[in-house]
Design an enzyme around this catalytic site. Structure first.
Site, PDB file in Angstrom:
ATOM      1  N   SER A  32      73.091  46.203 102.935  1.00 33.63           N
ATOM      2  CA  SER A  32      74.714  45.603 103.285  1.00 33.63           C
ATOM      3  C   SER A  32      75.015  44.434 102.509  1.00 33.63           C
ATOM      4  O   SER A  32      76.024  44.013 102.644  1.00 33.63           O
ATOM      5  CB  SER A  32      74.593  45.458 104.909  1.00 33.63           C
ATOM      6  OG  SER A  32      74.444  46.378 105.547  1.00 33.63           O
ATOM      7  N   GLY A  34      74.994  41.435  99.486  1.00 38.79           N
ATOM      8  CA  GLY A  34      75.863  41.501  97.952  1.00 38.79           C
ATOM      9  C   GLY A  34      75.047  42.243  96.765  1.00 38.79           C
ATOM     10  O   GLY A  34      75.699  42.518  95.896  1.00 38.79           O
ATOM     11  N   ASP A  56      69.410  47.224 107.206  1.00 42.92           N
ATOM     12  CA  ASP A  56      69.843  45.919 107.277  1.00 42.92           C
ATOM     13  C   ASP A  56      69.885  45.451 108.650  1.00 42.92           C
ATOM     14  O   ASP A  56      69.795  46.097 109.704  1.00 42.92           O
ATOM     15  CB  ASP A  56      71.056  45.578 106.292  1.00 42.92           C
ATOM     16  CG  ASP A  56      71.037  44.180 105.936  1.00 42.92           C
ATOM     17  OD1 ASP A  56      70.644  43.233 106.307  1.00 42.92           O
ATOM     18  OD2 ASP A  56      71.511  44.267 104.694  1.00 42.92           O
ATOM     19  N   ARG A 103      71.399  32.191  96.584  1.00 42.35           N
ATOM     20  CA  ARG A 103      71.488  30.640  95.953  1.00 42.35           C
ATOM     21  C   ARG A 103      72.923  30.130  96.019  1.00 42.35           C
ATOM     22  O   ARG A 103      74.088  31.144  95.621  1.00 42.35           O
ATOM     23  CB  ARG A 103      70.924  30.457  94.650  1.00 42.35           C
ATOM     24  CG  ARG A 103      69.486  30.493  94.552  1.00 42.35           C
ATOM     25  CD  ARG A 103      69.325  29.888  93.048  1.00 42.35           C
ATOM     26  NE  ARG A 103      69.476  30.687  91.874  1.00 42.35           N
ATOM     27  CZ  ARG A 103      69.426  29.977  90.743  1.00 42.35           C
ATOM     28  NH1 ARG A 103      69.256  28.722  90.363  1.00 42.35           N
ATOM     29  NH2 ARG A 103      69.802  31.037  89.695  1.00 42.35           N
ATOM     30  N   ARG A 109      65.925  28.398  92.861  1.00 41.01           N
ATOM     31  CA  ARG A 109      65.417  29.754  93.515  1.00 41.01           C
ATOM     32  C   ARG A 109      64.340  29.424  94.716  1.00 41.01           C
ATOM     33  O   ARG A 109      64.117  30.023  95.801  1.00 41.01           O
ATOM     34  CB  ARG A 109      64.639  30.821  92.583  1.00 41.01           C
ATOM     35  CG  ARG A 109      65.917  31.465  91.751  1.00 41.01           C
ATOM     36  CD  ARG A 109      65.003  32.423  90.750  1.00 41.01           C
ATOM     37  NE  ARG A 109      65.958  33.196  89.996  1.00 41.01           N
ATOM     38  CZ  ARG A 109      66.559  32.515  88.820  1.00 41.01           C
ATOM     39  NH1 ARG A 109      66.151  31.463  88.440  1.00 41.01           N
ATOM     40  NH2 ARG A 109      67.234  33.527  88.250  1.00 41.01           N
ATOM     41  N   ASP A 172      66.222  39.448  83.654  1.00 43.99           N
ATOM     42  CA  ASP A 172      65.769  38.753  82.738  1.00 43.99           C
ATOM     43  C   ASP A 172      66.065  39.478  81.294  1.00 43.99           C
ATOM     44  O   ASP A 172      66.500  38.975  80.275  1.00 43.99           O
ATOM     45  CB  ASP A 172      64.624  38.095  82.722  1.00 43.99           C
ATOM     46  CG  ASP A 172      64.636  37.022  83.993  1.00 43.99           C
ATOM     47  OD1 ASP A 172      65.593  36.532  84.305  1.00 43.99           O
ATOM     48  OD2 ASP A 172      63.388  37.092  84.825  1.00 43.99           O
ATOM     49  N   HIS A 199      59.954  34.691  87.115  1.00 45.44           N
ATOM     50  CA  HIS A 199      61.159  34.859  87.308  1.00 45.44           C
ATOM     51  C   HIS A 199      62.054  33.772  87.981  1.00 45.44           C
ATOM     52  O   HIS A 199      62.666  33.689  89.080  1.00 45.44           O
ATOM     53  CB  HIS A 199      61.359  36.022  88.259  1.00 45.44           C
ATOM     54  CG  HIS A 199      62.987  36.503  88.577  1.00 45.44           C
ATOM     55  ND1 HIS A 199      63.638  36.829  87.195  1.00 45.44           N
ATOM     56  CD2 HIS A 199      63.678  36.505  89.495  1.00 45.44           C
ATOM     57  CE1 HIS A 199      65.049  37.174  87.742  1.00 45.44           C
ATOM     58  NE2 HIS A 199      64.954  36.942  89.372  1.00 45.44           N
ATOM     59  N   MET A 250      72.565  42.102  88.856  1.00 37.97           N
ATOM     60  CA  MET A 250      71.212  42.180  89.477  1.00 37.97           C
ATOM     61  C   MET A 250      71.047  43.614  90.290  1.00 37.97           C
ATOM     62  O   MET A 250      69.864  44.116  89.981  1.00 37.97           O
ATOM     63  CB  MET A 250      70.821  41.216  90.814  1.00 37.97           C
ATOM     64  CG  MET A 250      69.371  41.409  91.364  1.00 37.97           C
ATOM     65  SD  MET A 250      68.353  40.965  90.344  1.00 37.97           S
ATOM     66  CE  MET A 250      67.536  42.873  90.215  1.00 37.97           C
TER      67      MET A 250
END
Length: 337
Positions: A32, A34, A56, A103, A109, A172, A199, A250
């Site tokens: 659910s 982003g 979720d 973040r 991170r 990346d 990462h 992502m």
């Protein structure tokens, strides 16, 4: 070895080839959020997926109902809260984990560690209990610690297979391909830059010297390009001004990696992706390098290849931070009640 031929495209066409259809059940844990919503949309669009299981702690029934109306073959089920986590995972072939908090400006991170470590450990425990042979793809940051966490939890249950636990670093590579293409006026779909290491920040090591097609940059431009690839996530966090981190790019990268895993499981040959995995390639226990994928996860670690002097220094400079992040993840599981 890193030719465009082995780099999968995320296809949006309804006419996507169905010659390699399989019946894979894929779970998205954190569906659910982003990243989870656009990732689930891309997975629903693929004929490689026959059952999309969404989990979720909020809103999953709505996301599942919405996606279920899309005219593609994947059946969609929504699972809400810890009581339904086991059912979400039963019989899964691949589990993708974008769960966790994103973040905000000023955060690294690693600042996410305390919250996301607990979330990932809980989800890994459920995977170990309900789908111990599934391929697990962890997106949740900090990946440099969440992969050791996932691995140690699987070990506790006696079901750890290092060939089936992946830290998804694909974004990346996607960014490196895009930025190199922009600078050289190339089609980004035909550029492939291996990115190794980890990462986060300086552990992200783009191997521009191994780019296909071959490209060259003056030393100052190479240094700036490398820095931009390393800090590209922060670029998005700042641009979103408190509204989150990279979610759409992502989701694209997570889908690309998942499709590669599914293609390889279906017997497609020559599928290569970089990912953060258990490794003997360096002095770090975990390290990202190009991997040949197969029916059971990693078929062969292709290693670092030939590095330039600049890249050798980047690898050396990343080691201490990587080792500390790995140790932090391992210790978190060792100290879990």
């Amino acid at each position: 070895m890193f030719s465009r031929a082995v780099r999968p495209a995320v296809s949006f066409a309804r006419s996507f080839s169905t010659s390699m259809q399989n019946n894979a059940k894929v779970a998205v844990l954190g569906a659910s959020g982003g990243i989870g919503q656009p990732l689930s949309l891309l997975l629903k669009n693929s004929p490689l997926v026959s059952h999309l299981s969404l989990y979720d702690i909020a809103h999953t029934p709505g996301v599942a109902a919405d996606l279920s109306h899309i005219e593609t073959r994947a059946q969609v089920s929504g699972h809400l809260g810890p009581d339904q986590l086991g059912a979400a995972l039963k019989g899964c072939d691949v589990v993708v984990i974008p769960a966790g908090v994103p973040r905000k400006p000023g955060m690294t991170r690693d600042d996410l560690f305390n919250t996301n470590a607990t979330i990932v450990a809980t989800l890994a425990d459920a995977c170990a209990r309900n789908c111990p042979e599934a391929i697990i793809c962890v997106i949740a940051n900090p990946v440099n610690s969440t992969i050791p966490i996932t691995s140690e939890v699987m070990k506790k249950h006696g079901v750890y297979n290092p060939n089936r636990v992946f830290g998804v670093t694909t974004l990346d590579i996607v960014r490196a391909n895009t930025f190199v293409a922009e600078l050289k006026g190339l089609d980004p779909a035909r550029v492939n830059v291996p990115v190794v290491g980890g990462h986060a920040g300086k552990t992200i090591i783009p191997l521009i010297s191994q780019c296909t097609p071959k490209v060259e940059f003056p030393a100052d431009q190479l240094s700036a390009l490398t820095g931009r690839i390393q800090e590209a996530g922060t670029e998005v966090v700042k641009a979103k001004a408190g509204a989150g981190s990279a979610t759409l790019s992502m989701a694209y990268a997570g889908a690309r990696f998942t499709f590669s895993v599914l293609d390889a499981m279906n017997g497609k040959e020559g599928v290569v992706e970089c990912a953060f995995v258990r490794s003997e390639e360096t002095e770090c226990k975990y390290f990202s390098t190009p991997l040949l994928l197969g029916k059971n996860g990693i078929e062969k670690n292709l290693g670092l290849g030939k590095l330039s002097a600049f890249e050798e220094k980047l690898v050396a400079d990343a080691m201490d931070e990587l080792k500390a992040s790995i140790k932090k993840g391992e210790e978190f599981v060792a100290n879990m009640k």
